[in-house]
Design a protein around this motif. Structure first.
Motif, PDB file in Angstrom:
ATOM      1  N   ALA A 241      49.241  49.044  43.926  1.00 14.07           N
ATOM      2  CA  ALA A 241      48.198  48.207  43.333  1.00 14.07           C
ATOM      3  C   ALA A 241      48.666  47.642  41.993  1.00 14.07           C
ATOM      4  O   ALA A 241      48.438  46.461  41.687  1.00 14.07           O
ATOM      5  N   ALA A 242      49.336  48.471  41.187  1.00 11.57           N
ATOM      6  CA  ALA A 242      49.830  48.009  39.884  1.00 11.57           C
ATOM      7  C   ALA A 242      50.884  46.921  40.048  1.00 11.57           C
ATOM      8  O   ALA A 242      50.894  45.937  39.304  1.00 11.57           O
ATOM      9  N   ALA A 243      51.758  47.088  41.042  1.00 12.33           N
ATOM     10  CA  ALA A 243      52.818  46.100  41.257  1.00 12.33           C
ATOM     11  C   ALA A 243      52.258  44.743  41.671  1.00 12.33           C
ATOM     12  O   ALA A 243      52.856  43.703  41.399  1.00 12.33           O
ATOM     13  N   ARG A 244      51.109  44.759  42.316  1.00 14.10           N
ATOM     14  CA  ARG A 244      50.542  43.505  42.840  1.00 14.10           C
ATOM     15  C   ARG A 244      49.646  42.780  41.830  1.00 14.10           C
ATOM     16  O   ARG A 244      49.143  41.704  42.134  1.00 14.10           O
ATOM     17  N   THR A 245      49.410  43.362  40.656  1.00 12.44           N
ATOM     18  CA  THR A 245      48.463  42.741  39.729  1.00 12.44           C
ATOM     19  C   THR A 245      49.016  41.490  39.057  1.00 12.44           C
ATOM     20  O   THR A 245      48.247  40.637  38.625  1.00 12.44           O
TER      21      THR A 245
ATOM     22  N   ALA B 139      43.730  50.098  38.741  1.00 19.31           N
ATOM     23  CA  ALA B 139      44.878  49.183  38.665  1.00 19.31           C
ATOM     24  C   ALA B 139      44.499  47.800  39.169  1.00 19.31           C
ATOM     25  O   ALA B 139      44.887  46.785  38.580  1.00 19.31           O
ATOM     26  N   GLU B 140      43.724  47.759  40.230  1.00 17.03           N
ATOM     27  CA  GLU B 140      43.283  46.473  40.782  1.00 17.03           C
ATOM     28  C   GLU B 140      42.377  45.722  39.806  1.00 17.03           C
ATOM     29  O   GLU B 140      42.345  44.490  39.796  1.00 17.03           O
ATOM     30  N   GLN B 141      41.642  46.479  38.988  1.00 12.18           N
ATOM     31  CA  GLN B 141      40.739  45.879  37.998  1.00 12.18           C
ATOM     32  C   GLN B 141      41.412  45.694  36.637  1.00 12.18           C
ATOM     33  O   GLN B 141      40.758  45.318  35.672  1.00 12.18           O
TER      34      GLN B 141
ATOM     35  N   ALA C  90      53.169  50.673  37.152  1.00  8.67           N
ATOM     36  CA  ALA C  90      54.052  50.743  38.320  1.00  8.67           C
ATOM     37  C   ALA C  90      55.291  51.560  37.980  1.00  8.67           C
ATOM     38  O   ALA C  90      55.736  52.407  38.767  1.00  8.67           O
ATOM     39  N   ALA C  91      55.842  51.341  36.772  1.00 10.50           N
ATOM     40  CA  ALA C  91      57.025  52.081  36.347  1.00 10.50           C
ATOM     41  C   ALA C  91      56.728  53.575  36.224  1.00 10.50           C
ATOM     42  O   ALA C  91      57.562  54.425  36.586  1.00 10.50           O
ATOM     43  N   ILE C  92      55.536  53.908  35.720  1.00 11.92           N
ATOM     44  CA  ILE C  92      55.140  55.317  35.608  1.00 11.92           C
ATOM     45  C   ILE C  92      55.074  55.958  36.989  1.00 11.92           C
ATOM     46  O   ILE C  92      55.539  57.086  37.195  1.00 11.92           O
TER      47      ILE C  92
END
Length: 298
Positions: free
Chosen positions: A153-157, A109-111, A166-168
């Motif tokens: 991590a997904a929310a911060r991308t 997610a970060e990448q 993030a929703a998943i």
């Protein structure tokens, strides 16, 4: 004891990632997978867990190198080992695999490797439902940790094409937490609520109103299920989390999110959110246990 062959395979696998040699990485993962399954069939838990760590390290390195197929293959390898460890009822090994999904998914997610992060989250969501249905609380807690870490991590991308992950994670955490509450796995239900609250904090940092509102709804659902089962601590955590979200969202002028949390909080408006020291202590113990599990898995 692990064989020299194992050490050689992990070294080669990491070297192949540096060289971006996909086929070599796949061969290394296949060898480690068979080795891990063999250890599990012989109930050699320590050796199996060390093999899981090796697969996780290859998957994480692949994600950092943005080698999507190699990272996906690492998750698939871990899934094969997970199937064996669950059949053998080897809890510690299963927990290690679940947390490894979280590590690879978080790195992905970060990448901004959307497919990898989504696969890891989906694996965890499926595993969470299975673990809860089988009353395996520690495994369910591991799922909530992994989903929460990927979700944060997904929310911060800040990239729209990744925010779906993030929703998943919110959806899977909500489902796992609600099922845990229905199965009276209170610590697991609280674990899901804690990770959702942490996801809400990450979402609010990025001014994601819709995501924050969805998180509030998921927390409410878990809390309502916990209330039906008379699990006071889980109900308290749900209400406390919603109160925090309502206040924080209001302070950031995220009015829609604040209103969503306020409406959800009204479900629990008769609770004493200030003086319930026993619940506060219990929740902090669970939070610390989860933090330790995650740190130990890195």
């Amino acid at each position: 004891m692990l064989s020299r062959n194992h050490d050689q395979i992990i070294q080669e696998g990491l070297a192949f990632i540096d060289e971006e040699f996909e086929e070599g990485v796949s061969q290394a993962l296949a060898s480690l997978t068979e080795m891990g399954k063999g250890y599990l069939s012989e109930r050699k838990e320590l050796e199996a867990e060390q093999t899981i760590t090796s697969i996780k390290e290859i998957g994480k390195a692949a994600a950092l190198q943005r080698m999507e197929n190699a990272a996906v293959n690492a998750i698939r390898s871990l899934d094969k080992i997970l199937e064996c460890s669950m059949k053998q009822n080897m809890e510690n090994t299963t927990v290690k695999v679940l947390l490894s999904f979280g590590t690879i998914g978080k790195t992905a997610a970060e990448q901004q490797l959307e497919t990898v992060a989504r696969l890891a989250a989906s694996m965890l969501g499926k595993s969470g439902n299975t673990a809860a249905l089988m009353n395996r609380e520690k495994e369910t807690i591991a799922v909530t940790i992994g989903l929460g870490e990927i979700g944060k991590a997904a929310a911060r991308t800040r990239f729209p094409d990744v925010s779906e992950n993030a929703a998943i994670c919110v959806s899977c955490l909500g489902d796992t937490g609600k099922l845990a509450a229905q199965k009276t796995l209170e610590e697991a239900a609280i674990g899901a609520e804690i990770m959702l609250e942490e996801m809400a904090a990450a979402a609010m940092e990025e001014n994601l109103q819709s995501a924050t509102g969805s998180i509030a709804a998921s927390i409410e659902e878990i809390g309502k299920s916990a209330e039906e089962e008379e699990m006071e601590n889980a109900v308290f955590q749900a209400a406390s989390a919603l109160q925090t979200i309502m206040s924080s969202a209001g302070n950031r002028y995220l009015n829609d999110a604040s209103i969503a949390a306020k409406i959800a909080l009204e479900t629990f408006n008769e609770l004493d959110l200030i003086n319930n020291e026993e619940s506060i202590k219990k929740i902090e113990e669970i939070r610390e246990m989860m933090r330790s599990l995650w740190v130990d898995s890195k």
